[in-house]
Design an enzyme around this catalytic site. Sequence first.
Site, PDB file in Angstrom:
ATOM      1  N   VAL A  13      74.175  45.018  39.249  1.00 29.00           N
ATOM      2  CA  VAL A  13      72.784  44.973  38.807  1.00 29.00           C
ATOM      3  C   VAL A  13      72.007  45.095  40.118  1.00 29.00           C
ATOM      4  O   VAL A  13      71.880  44.125  40.860  1.00 29.00           O
ATOM      5  CB  VAL A  13      72.463  43.672  38.045  1.00 29.00           C
ATOM      6  CG1 VAL A  13      70.981  43.602  37.692  1.00 29.00           C
ATOM      7  CG2 VAL A  13      73.332  43.562  36.790  1.00 29.00           C
ATOM      8  N   PRO A  14      71.542  46.302  40.439  1.00 31.45           N
ATOM      9  CA  PRO A  14      71.148  46.644  41.811  1.00 31.45           C
ATOM     10  C   PRO A  14      69.795  46.103  42.287  1.00 31.45           C
ATOM     11  O   PRO A  14      68.854  46.855  42.543  1.00 31.45           O
ATOM     12  CB  PRO A  14      71.157  48.170  41.778  1.00 31.45           C
ATOM     13  CG  PRO A  14      70.769  48.505  40.376  1.00 31.45           C
ATOM     14  CD  PRO A  14      71.413  47.448  39.528  1.00 31.45           C
ATOM     15  N   CYS A  15      69.723  44.800  42.469  1.00 31.77           N
ATOM     16  CA  CYS A  15      68.494  44.194  42.968  1.00 31.77           C
ATOM     17  C   CYS A  15      68.202  44.627  44.407  1.00 31.77           C
ATOM     18  O   CYS A  15      67.057  44.525  44.854  1.00 31.77           O
ATOM     19  CB  CYS A  15      68.563  42.682  42.848  1.00 31.77           C
ATOM     20  SG  CYS A  15      69.997  41.920  43.599  1.00 31.77           S
ATOM     21  N   HIS A  16      69.190  45.144  45.105  1.00 31.23           N
ATOM     22  CA  HIS A  16      68.977  45.627  46.475  1.00 31.23           C
ATOM     23  C   HIS A  16      68.096  46.865  46.517  1.00 31.23           C
ATOM     24  O   HIS A  16      67.566  47.221  47.568  1.00 31.23           O
ATOM     25  CB  HIS A  16      70.320  45.903  47.173  1.00 31.23           C
ATOM     26  CG  HIS A  16      71.140  46.967  46.519  1.00 31.23           C
ATOM     27  ND1 HIS A  16      71.946  46.712  45.417  1.00 31.23           N
ATOM     28  CD2 HIS A  16      71.281  48.286  46.788  1.00 31.23           C
ATOM     29  CE1 HIS A  16      72.560  47.827  45.052  1.00 31.23           C
ATOM     30  NE2 HIS A  16      72.163  48.807  45.873  1.00 31.23           N
TER      31      HIS A  16
END
Length: 165
Positions: free
Chosen positions: A124-127
């Site tokens: 879950v690409p919060c970056h």
Amino acid sequence: MHYRYHDGPIGSLFIAGDESGLQLLLMELDSRPWRIEETWQPAGHELDAVCSQLDEYFAGKRRQFELRLAPRGTAFQQAVWQALQAIPYGCTCSYSELAGFIGRPQAVRAVGAANGANPISIIVPCHRVIGRNGSLTGYAGGLPRKQQLLELEGVLQPTQTQLAL
């Protein structure tokens, strides 16, 4: 719940999930030890697909994960985490853009808090969420790791630094 550790180029990762799906993918941080519940069991092959897909991602061979996810959070957090998954590999968006995407343009700080509470990092690409001015702000795994992930995805060149200090 089954759990395991997995080493990657950004350090040791802690992975946990059950039959409903992946629930945790956490990075090693000095300030927050991983909490393993008494009822959890070390994984046998249960989390092999997660590790295999992470290895492919880190090797530059995977741009999209194909895993069942089961993060636990509030309805608002779930909406933010779902929106994060819509940010394509190699792209970024700002917190305000993410807030607008979920239909809550005034909730930028709450979106930031939900982003920071993401229990399934990388997948879950919060970056991929950055400051409005393009700076690398706020990342639970630390800004150097955020930069490393964005470099891997080709968003940043290895010599380019956009850290907000």
